[in-house]
Enzyme design. Sequence first.
Site, PDB file in Angstrom:
ATOM      1  N   ASP A 127      10.914 -25.118  13.887  1.00 27.97           N
ATOM      2  CA  ASP A 127       9.956 -25.060  14.990  1.00 27.97           C
ATOM      3  C   ASP A 127       9.324 -26.392  15.334  1.00 27.97           C
ATOM      4  OD1 ASP A 127      10.256 -22.333  15.606  1.00 27.97           O
ATOM      5  OD2 ASP A 127       8.989 -21.760  13.929  1.00 27.97           O
ATOM      6  N   TYR A 168       6.175 -15.871  17.746  1.00 26.52           N
ATOM      7  CA  TYR A 168       5.404 -15.994  16.512  1.00 26.52           C
ATOM      8  C   TYR A 168       4.177 -16.870  16.672  1.00 26.52           C
ATOM      9  CZ  TYR A 168       6.762 -13.966  12.105  1.00 26.52           C
ATOM     10  OH  TYR A 168       6.902 -13.111  11.049  1.00 26.52           O
TER      11      TYR A 168
END
Lengths: 736, 736
Positions: free
Chosen positions: A381, A469
């Site tokens: 990420d 998320y």
Amino acid sequence: MDYSTSLLRLTFLALGAALVLIVARSAFRLPLAIDAPAASFLHGAGGCTRFSPWACRSPRTEKSPPRRPSHESDVPRHPLDPLTVTEISRARDLLRAHPPFASAPSALAVHALALDEPDKPAVRRWRKGVHALPPRRAVAVVRFQGESHVLAVDLAAGKVAPLPVPASGYPTMTMDEQNSLCAAPFGDPAFNATIRRRGVRLDDVACLPISPGWYGPAEDGGRRLIKSQCYSTEGTANFYMRPIEGLTVLVDMDTGKVVHISDRGAGIPIPAAKNTDYRGAANDDDDGTDRFGYQTVRAPSMEPAPEGPGFQIEDGHTVRWAGWEFHLKADARAGLVVSGATVQDPDTGARREVMYKGMASELFVPYMDPTEAWYFKTYMDAGEYGFGLQAMPLVPLNDCPRHARYMDGVFVAADGRPYVRENMICVFERYAGDIAWRHSESPITGMDIRESRPKVTLVARMAASVANYDYIVDWEFQTDGLIRIKVGLSGILMVKGTPYSHMNQVRQNEEMHGTLLSENVIGVIHDHYVTFRLDMDVDGADNSFVRVEMARQDTAPGESPRRSYLKATRHIASTEKDARVRLKLYEPAEFHVINPTKKTRVGNPVGYKVVPAGTAGSLLDPEDPPQKRGAFTNNQIWVTPYNKSEEWAGGLFVYQSKGEDTLATWSERDRPIENKDLVLWYTLGFHHIPCQEDFPIMPTVSSSFDLKPVNFFESNPILKQRPTMEKDLPVCAATA
Amino acid sequence: MDYSTSLLRLTFLALGAALVLIVARSAFRLPLAIDAPAASFLHGAGGCTRFSPWACRSPRTEKSPPRRPSHESDVPRHPLDPLTVTEISRARDLLRAHPPFASAPSALAVHALALDEPDKPAVRRWRKGVHALPPRRAVAVVRFQGESHVLAVDLAAGKVAPLPVPASGYPTMTMDEQNSLCAAPFGDPAFNATIRRRGVRLDDVACLPISPGWYGPAEDGGRRLIKSQCYSTEGTANFYMRPIEGLTVLVDMDTGKVVHISDRGAGIPIPAAKNTDYRGAANDDDDGTDRFGYQTVRAPSMEPAPEGPGFQIEDGHTVRWAGWEFHLKADARAGLVVSGATVQDPDTGARREVMYKGMASELFVPYMDPTEAWYFKTYMDAGEYGFGLQAMPLVPLNDCPRHARYMDGVFVAADGRPYVRENMICVFERYAGDIAWRHSESPITGMDIRESRPKVTLVARMAASVANYDYIVDWEFQTDGLIRIKVGLSGILMVKGTPYSHMNQVRQNEEMHGTLLSENVIGVIHDHYVTFRLDMDVDGADNSFVRVEMARQDTAPGESPRRSYLKATRHIASTEKDARVRLKLYEPAEFHVINPTKKTRVGNPVGYKVVPAGTAGSLLDPEDPPQKRGAFTNNQIWVTPYNKSEEWAGGLFVYQSKGEDTLATWSERDRPIENKDLVLWYTLGFHHIPCQEDFPIMPTVSSSFDLKPVNFFESNPILKQRPTMEKDLPVCAATA
């Protein structure tokens, strides 16, 4: 081609274009642009470019907008201060004027533009009011005509110089790319046709840009690729729960063209929208009462604080509280960066170094489903999406308590223009009702002693929303010298469509790769790893890493009525390979970073220890392509000698990287680390088997680790903390 | 014997007697006695007995004593309510009238007298206002003329009946014994002489009663023994830091006579008093200013709460907050007991069972030094000392926040009389600035979503001071159904005297068994294990235990570009041995207690999982005597079928126990546990290598584990929690 087909295509193209516009327009709402006066210092052309939707919006017309600090006049006041708006604009001008970019500056895409931090000795030496700031430099990562470039930008001298480019991989996606690639599939008639065949209206479709990992040159084809997967937004803002399963659109990121469509899940229903929306507003159709009395929470500690916060933020970035002082800033890739953390010695008043720099370096989030539409989901990420780029403004009173102070991020759009991410970090004092230390005497000693001290800490927080998320990252500073780094997971699961609506339809031993969360929805098993880079400088830059191993020692016959005890043995790691640690419950150890040249009064080396708490280790085959790229998670702890270029555990370019340039490869050089300037790496892990409580949005799950003084102070540094007395607390009366 | 020796002895005896009186008198200060009117219901004789200093003090004469709830008129209102003052007095009368005790009732020592909880089905059935209370019964553990007895006391019928007595071991010490045994060494002239030889004044000596463990019948001699070790109180309240090293006095607990003195450390200096006192008052000679500005802590959340707490405590013991309801009580042995925990289903409003009873069952604290004065230090704090007996009154504003509510304990002195331990438990709402759940949309989706909800929890806390150490036990209830059980360690280390004042005096590889904390002070390495008994009733009494094992699954050639993934497999434990778990980071699993007969809408069994966090496992030889006694720590998790008599993991009598009756021996029976009423046991562990920061009092170190709903709710139960808005928060103005 008959007329009706052409018309259909034209219609779809028009719809697609409309969607692009809708997406682009609505994106305008979010990041705070530099307001109208900014035009004067945004040296580029006036109007919109294809890159920077955020730098070209019209002046605010909202009624009474909240008063925001102006970043237009920001000037750097500390060597580590992030690039200012002015500096970014200056760097942009220099880059656009740099050959060969000058030939077509509008084709230049800025993927990263950030402060090139001055050399560590210069920063450690620097004192406010005594020394001038070291020369300001930037480092830029750009794409131009299909090639990646890394460049050093000397802001004062006005020079741009090329730096080495990694052998594989690509830079972090720009937000503009992520934005425009959401719309890419709609340009493809075959995509639109399959959506239609599934009975979904095109304007109910939202697609996510999913990094493809790297699975060999055949799949890669030497191109920069993205895999788009799509969802139905009909009837819910939580479209993540409505996957159009099995449909994966491979897009060339440089051309924006669809390369391939994999369409395997035509028979899988799209899960229903019912009960998926989580927004307060969406639940207003509820009868509005709190039926069972626990959906409204209040706590005494949400009360007003007449005296205001007890910490200061000086010059925008230097946080001072209790004995602590540190520099805090937002970073597009790392998120939140803590630098120059020092603590005051309670005996001498001296300011003592603890950590030169600490940050999340990389994340690794492999999903555990090897099938066509899922195998590639192995996110990094920070390097792929930008952990800071995805950190949205925090929600006052909910993300951070009432008395928090907020800090903005200043980031760079693809066209090189600065924009402001408001309220990206918050800082607050935390009193959770915990006890800093205590002792009561039992009546058996006859001493009437009741001594207890409350624990108050300081938290610096950000929350990144990497698509579905949400990661909450807390740096918590205690008065006793401990730093707790905590990661909370919330947000929305990445789910998979399934024909099943009840477990009794599933065959014995059938592989589900997850949990049936609701009708037609599987929450797929996945891991999360967050690797922190912790450049420890314990009372100076040169430190050593010590494993204090605890092992059973058997007594000799007749030595003692005891057969065994636990013995601690200290091992100083001489090279990098000595300092690789995989934790084992039954082979316990403490992990100290000590200064071998500084001793306490009774002769113990001063140190800090890293204290793991709950964590998880990756079980993937080390030769599995995702694990090779994520090899920095092979150990929980690594130690490397300080090297300014080794900041990103997965490599500078992790997008489609092959794993050639990770922390694991650096460590393999096995360099000496004893009594050297060293960097500690800690990976915090989670295995996540979803459960129904995670649907449609997950209650936060957290884990943490500590950096804790170990013989750093001569004694308990908060021994003289005063107890709280009733008279110390304000007396309030509710007004009105 | 010449005259001078006799005189010396006489003087020592007189001094010793004086000390006994001083210790006894000062002990009077602490526990709250039943005040004067109590005499009317204390059915026994008037004056002091040798056992009960607390029941016979004179009426309070302090100016404006705080208003306390009266316990004299307490009546039981819930089947699990602890024995009331009246019931204790009634039980005492019955016991004293019971043959053979009636022959010499003043020789009867009550070691335990507590509610004999009604049978579980009756309690689960019981509804307030609908059913009468089940008959009230007590269970007593007494010593009489050198023998232990366990007795059932039927309070209504007025009957006393003997119960089986464990084969080995002795009951928990009474507080009176611990008190009087502190003084026992002073009755021995040889002891007094050695103290004198060490240059210590007798009235500067304080001794601690240390449980001796069990190391074979030769050492034991069939006697109930205690080992006294002593400290100099000169110049500090923190006498624990001034050990008179190497001096161990073995005392017969029944006769109070010294059996043996081991005196080996004559050459070891007593560490200095300097810098050891931790009391605020002791630091008043400091200049009073907060030199570096961080010894005074305040936080906004210490502010007043005009609306008061948001929870209720009904009938003195039933706590209601958010969806939770549970019964909370103090127990002399377990400390804090949570019973009948139920949570309201947010969809149906139904009250659903989670846990029938949860408590700390036993502790095991082995020290890691096999030498003469240390090898036996392997405490079992609950069964030897009484985890509740040692829980002193909490300190308002410091141990618990401003808005806490307090609960008293009613305990029993050795003569059977009741006394009140004030403020032993506190209950408060906790808002630590954490986030219950959140999601922000990235600009790439064009949805302007910022949803976040603050996390507020409810904590029930006690803090036990087992001599030097302080254990803080928190039961924290979350609105999302999670229960976090947290143990904090603070207080004072058990230290060892040493000739060394600097590490450069220590030979290479010399075994220190710990860390040099200050001149002449070694903090000895030790472990802490706290074993919790968790009688889970997930939606009913009959449950199963499921290990959800996560393991690497390799893909078949050609199946996927991925080589491996993590696969979860469910194993239902059929018998006890199937349910023994030693945690391994690289063999991860989830541990569910499910109700196999209750399924969610999509067919998952409803469950709760136990979620370990940081912990430690014992490394001692399983055949080492302490580890045999502490065999309940051999695994982190055990599951047993419900058995009312299996409450104490180390056995009912752990004092000098041989390890014949522990959780490990029960589990060895390997009884069926599938779809049965089962009990989950979890052991939380700590390895503690002391460091200088732990001197002279330790900053709190904590660890925890969770009981977490897993497919228990159909979906996130706090989805509809309302966000906090500015208008929801009170506005206060500071008054005067």
